[in-house]
Design a protein around this motif. Structure first.
Motif, mmCIF file in Angstrom:
data_model
loop_
_atom_site.group_PDB
_atom_site.id
_atom_site.type_symbol
_atom_site.label_atom_id
_atom_site.label_comp_id
_atom_site.label_asym_id
_atom_site.label_seq_id
_atom_site.Cartn_x
_atom_site.Cartn_y
_atom_site.Cartn_z
ATOM 1 N N VAL A 1 -49.750 164.311 -11.550
ATOM 2 C CA VAL A 1 -49.770 163.225 -11.170
ATOM 3 C C VAL A 1 -49.618 162.343 -12.631
ATOM 4 C CG1 VAL A 1 -51.693 160.740 -10.866
ATOM 5 C CG2 VAL A 1 -51.287 163.068 -9.534
ATOM 6 N N ALA A 2 -50.084 162.857 -13.786
ATOM 7 C CA ALA A 2 -50.264 162.162 -14.574
ATOM 8 C C ALA A 2 -48.888 162.144 -15.981
ATOM 9 C CB ALA A 2 -51.094 163.194 -16.030
ATOM 10 N N GLU A 3 -48.039 163.374 -14.723
ATOM 11 C CA GLU A 3 -46.329 163.294 -15.787
ATOM 12 C C GLU A 3 -46.050 162.294 -15.014
ATOM 13 O OE1 GLU A 3 -43.497 166.436 -17.536
ATOM 14 O OE2 GLU A 3 -45.117 167.418 -16.425
ATOM 15 N N LEU A 4 -46.148 162.095 -13.785
ATOM 16 C CA LEU A 4 -46.215 161.353 -12.826
ATOM 17 C C LEU A 4 -45.453 160.030 -13.105
ATOM 18 C CD1 LEU A 4 -46.273 161.676 -8.630
ATOM 19 C CD2 LEU A 4 -43.935 162.009 -10.441
ATOM 20 N N ALA A 5 -47.166 159.621 -13.516
ATOM 21 C CA ALA A 5 -47.604 158.155 -14.545
ATOM 22 C C ALA A 5 -46.558 157.703 -15.514
ATOM 23 C CB ALA A 5 -49.088 158.388 -14.489
ATOM 24 N N GLU A 6 -46.222 158.836 -16.668
ATOM 25 C CA GLU A 6 -46.116 158.730 -17.810
ATOM 26 C C GLU A 6 -44.603 158.516 -17.050
ATOM 27 O OE1 GLU A 6 -45.694 160.872 -22.165
ATOM 28 O OE2 GLU A 6 -46.584 161.808 -20.383
ATOM 29 N N GLN A 7 -43.794 159.052 -16.439
ATOM 30 C CA GLN A 7 -42.390 159.465 -16.891
ATOM 31 C C GLN A 7 -41.371 158.505 -15.700
ATOM 32 O OE1 GLN A 7 -40.717 160.561 -18.800
ATOM 33 N NE2 GLN A 7 -42.354 161.669 -20.219
ATOM 34 N N ARG A 8 -42.434 158.540 -14.020
ATOM 35 C CA ARG A 8 -41.645 158.034 -13.247
ATOM 36 C C ARG A 8 -42.104 155.855 -13.191
ATOM 37 N NH1 ARG A 8 -38.644 158.835 -9.318
ATOM 38 N NH2 ARG A 8 -38.202 157.791 -7.050
ATOM 39 N N CYS A 9 -41.453 155.477 -14.690
ATOM 40 C CA CYS A 9 -42.581 153.664 -14.918
ATOM 41 C C CYS A 9 -41.227 153.032 -15.167
ATOM 42 C CB CYS A 9 -43.303 153.843 -15.317
ATOM 43 S SG CYS A 9 -43.427 154.654 -16.593
ATOM 44 N N ALA A 10 -41.262 151.734 -14.620
ATOM 45 C CA ALA A 10 -40.978 150.968 -15.379
ATOM 46 C C ALA A 10 -40.254 151.151 -17.257
ATOM 47 C CB ALA A 10 -40.925 149.365 -15.669
ATOM 48 N N LYS A 11 -40.690 151.931 -17.884
ATOM 49 C CA LYS A 11 -40.640 152.392 -18.894
ATOM 50 C C LYS A 11 -41.587 153.443 -19.955
ATOM 51 C CE LYS A 11 -41.276 146.692 -20.567
ATOM 52 N NZ LYS A 11 -42.228 146.077 -21.810
ATOM 53 N N PRO A 12 -40.709 154.716 -19.121
ATOM 54 C CA PRO A 12 -41.045 156.218 -19.100
ATOM 55 C C PRO A 12 -40.479 156.573 -20.775
ATOM 56 C CG PRO A 12 -38.694 155.980 -18.336
ATOM 57 C CD PRO A 12 -39.753 154.341 -18.476
ATOM 58 N N THR A 13 -41.044 157.563 -21.179
ATOM 59 C CA THR A 13 -40.891 157.975 -22.577
ATOM 60 C C THR A 13 -39.885 158.561 -22.740
ATOM 61 O OG1 THR A 13 -42.042 159.923 -22.232
ATOM 62 C CG2 THR A 13 -43.680 158.322 -23.014
#
Length: 547
Positions: free
Chosen positions: A354-366
């Motif tokens: 879930v933490a990785e989804l929050a970081e990568q599956r978002c409008a501005k991923p890393t």
């Protein structure tokens, strides 16, 4: 190779027609093999068998030194190298399959059936013009084009023939039964775009007056459904359809159903969305998973398994809870996130996911190249619209009602099962179907059409209320709106040529949204789908304005 299509023999006219067709099919055959219920019986000479019409019935008789049999033919089918009969004997009612096989022709057909698709396409491309000239004796073939390479708007697999019949220019486009069903169904878009482009660049004397589709006789149902709601009047042409028996080369004209006929016809029932609260048992897992990010995680009832709950992050399923309370987590298709049974021992692994989804599956991923960012973009876009359907307000006369948004309603087309993106309603009670594409897809208008008429049929039958959709809301007595949504630069270049052929009875809109829709959806453009101008029309308008 086409499958056997059995024709009924129910009266004297049928019997006479069947006898003639069978005898014509057997004219070039030498000795025949007789098979009954897949068992070889004997070699059969033409002199030791006959077909006759007696008392309105078609009778097949055969004999040899030790046997003599008479069969009443109830159905027959002609395939390459075979005549297949469904027949009864004596007072019996059980149907038996009787086959007359020309072994040489049958083996040749089997070899063709096992040939590579490229060879089958070449064979079809050579055969279609011959079938056309046989069926239309007055036709003059002007040009034959086969899909030896991928063209701008149509895939490999179609054969296009430009011909003249009498005073009319005719465009004929055919597709072989050896193709995948999606390729067969897509011939409609290919034909409409060809007509649009052909008539757009030609002088009026050279423009086509007829567009004729030639399609496999037992795999054409979706095509015929679509043709009911299509018109080429704006191109000053009419649309026709023939089915093709590739075994015999017979072309049969098809009467396209009217809209009232199709809307009142029997069709497979839709599978309506289930309420998560009603279908998913109480589970501590659901509450714990949702609590990890309640503002993002969506809970939906599974459409394929009664009682299951899907948990999604921007349209991507990452966990599922079964009816028995058993939970799984992981991302299908990604080795780094393989699905596994959820336990207290590995709950921390779910938290990491879930933490990785929050970081990568978002409008501005890393990392925009991360697979979690790129997976299922269409589902992500659908999820955004589902959360904020009012983003499309202003496109139509009245606002959409955010209280009623249903997603992923399975719909059955004739040869396949598909899923409707979103079904909602306006504030005035009019249904609205939203078909979404994140990338270029030339089938967008026709896929939207497939869903439109299924929902319209359900509305006319009162099925929406029966299944508990739109509770306490009186639906307007109007056909649904059709909203075709995609990022403004992602509409396929063939969109206009296909969308303009939608029936004027369908109120359809092309809606172009911003390309950075992951941040927030904004409507950049919208048009009535049937009135969008083609490029050459825009150029003509500009020239006239300049004068």
């Amino acid at each position: 190779m086409t499958e056997a299509v059995f024709q009924p023999v129910e009266n004297e006219t049928h019997a006479s027609e069947a006898r003639y067709a069978i005898e014509q099919a057997l004219l070039s055959a030498g000795s025949l093999e007789l098979w009954i219920d897949d068992q070889y019986v004997c070699a059969l000479s033409r002199a030791a068998s006959e077909f006759s019409v007696e008392w309105g019935k078609l009778i097949f008789s055969w004999w040899d030194e030790t046997h003599s049999q008479n069969w009443r033919v109830m159905n027959y089918a002609l395939t390459a190298g075979e005549v297949r009969l469904r027949a009864t004997r004596g007072w019996g009612h059980a149907l038996t399959t009787v086959v007359l096989r020309d072994q040489t022709a049958w083996q040749a057909a089997q070899a063709e059936r096992n040939a590579p698709l490229k060879v089958k396409r070449q064979s079809y491309a050579e055969a279609l013009p011959l079938w056309l000239t046989k069926h239309f004796p007055a036709a003059r073939i002007e040009r034959v084009m086969s899909g030896k390479r991928r063209q701008r708007h149509w895939a490999i697999g179609y054969v296009k023939v430009r011909m003249r019949i009498g005073a009319e220019n005719v465009l004929a486009i055919g597709v072989s039964a050896d193709e995948e069903q999606t390729v067969i169904d897509s011939v409609v878009a290919a034909g409409l775009v060809w007509l649009s482009e052909s008539n757009g660049v030609r002088q009026s004397v050279d423009r086509a007056q007829r567009l004729i589709f030639f399609v496999p006789e037992i795999r054409a149902a979706t095509i015929l459904e679509r043709l009911t709601f299509l018109t080429a009047k704006h191109s000053e042409a009419r649309i026709e359809c023939f089915t093709v028996n590739q075994a015999t080369g017979e072309l049969t004209p098809v009467t396209i159903a009217t809209q009232p006929e199709l809307l009142s016809a029997q069709s497979p029932a839709l599978q309506w969305p289930q309420s998560v609260e009603l279908t998913v048992p109480q589970s501590d897992w659901i509450e714990r998973i949702v609590s990890l990010a309640p503002e993002v995680i969506e809970l939906r009832a599974a459409t394929t398994r009664q009682g299951s709950a899907r948990l999604l992050w921007h349209g991507l399923e990452f966990a599922r809870v079964q009816p028995n309370g058993r939970a799984e987590f992981g991302i299908a298709g990604l080795a780094d996130f393989e699905r596994q049974h959820l336990t207290e021992m590995n709950f921390a692994a779910l938290q990491e996911l879930v933490a990785e989804l929050a970081e990568q599956r978002c409008a501005k991923p890393t990392d925009r190249r991360h697979p979690l960012y790129g997976l299922r973009p269409e589902a992500w876009l659908e999820s955004c619209l589902r959360r904020d359907i009012t983003a499309l307000n202003g496109v139509i006369d009245t606002a959409l009602d955010e209280r009623f948004v249903y997603s992923q309603i399975p719909a059955w087309q004739a040869e396949s099962r598909s899923v409707l993106d979103l079904l909602t309603v306006t504030r005035t009670g009019r249904l609205a179907i939203i078909e979404i594409k994140e990338s270029e897809d030339g089938q967008l208008p026709l896929q939207g059409l497939d869903y439109w008429w299924r929902i319209e049929q359900a509305r006319l039958r009162g099925e929406l209320a029966q299944h508990g959709l739109f509770p306490d809301l009186e639906l307007a007595d109007q056909s649904p709106l059709l909203l075709l949504v995609a990022p403004r630069l992602r509409f396929h270049r063939s969109f206009v040529g296909v969308a303009r052929c939608l029936s004027p009875d369908i109120e359809a809109f092309r809606i172009g949204i911003n390309t950075n829709w992951r941040e927030r959806i904004r409507v950049y453009s919208y048009d009535c789908a049937q009135t969008i101008k083609l490029d050459y029309e825009t150029e003509e308008t500009n020239e006239e304005a300049g004068e």
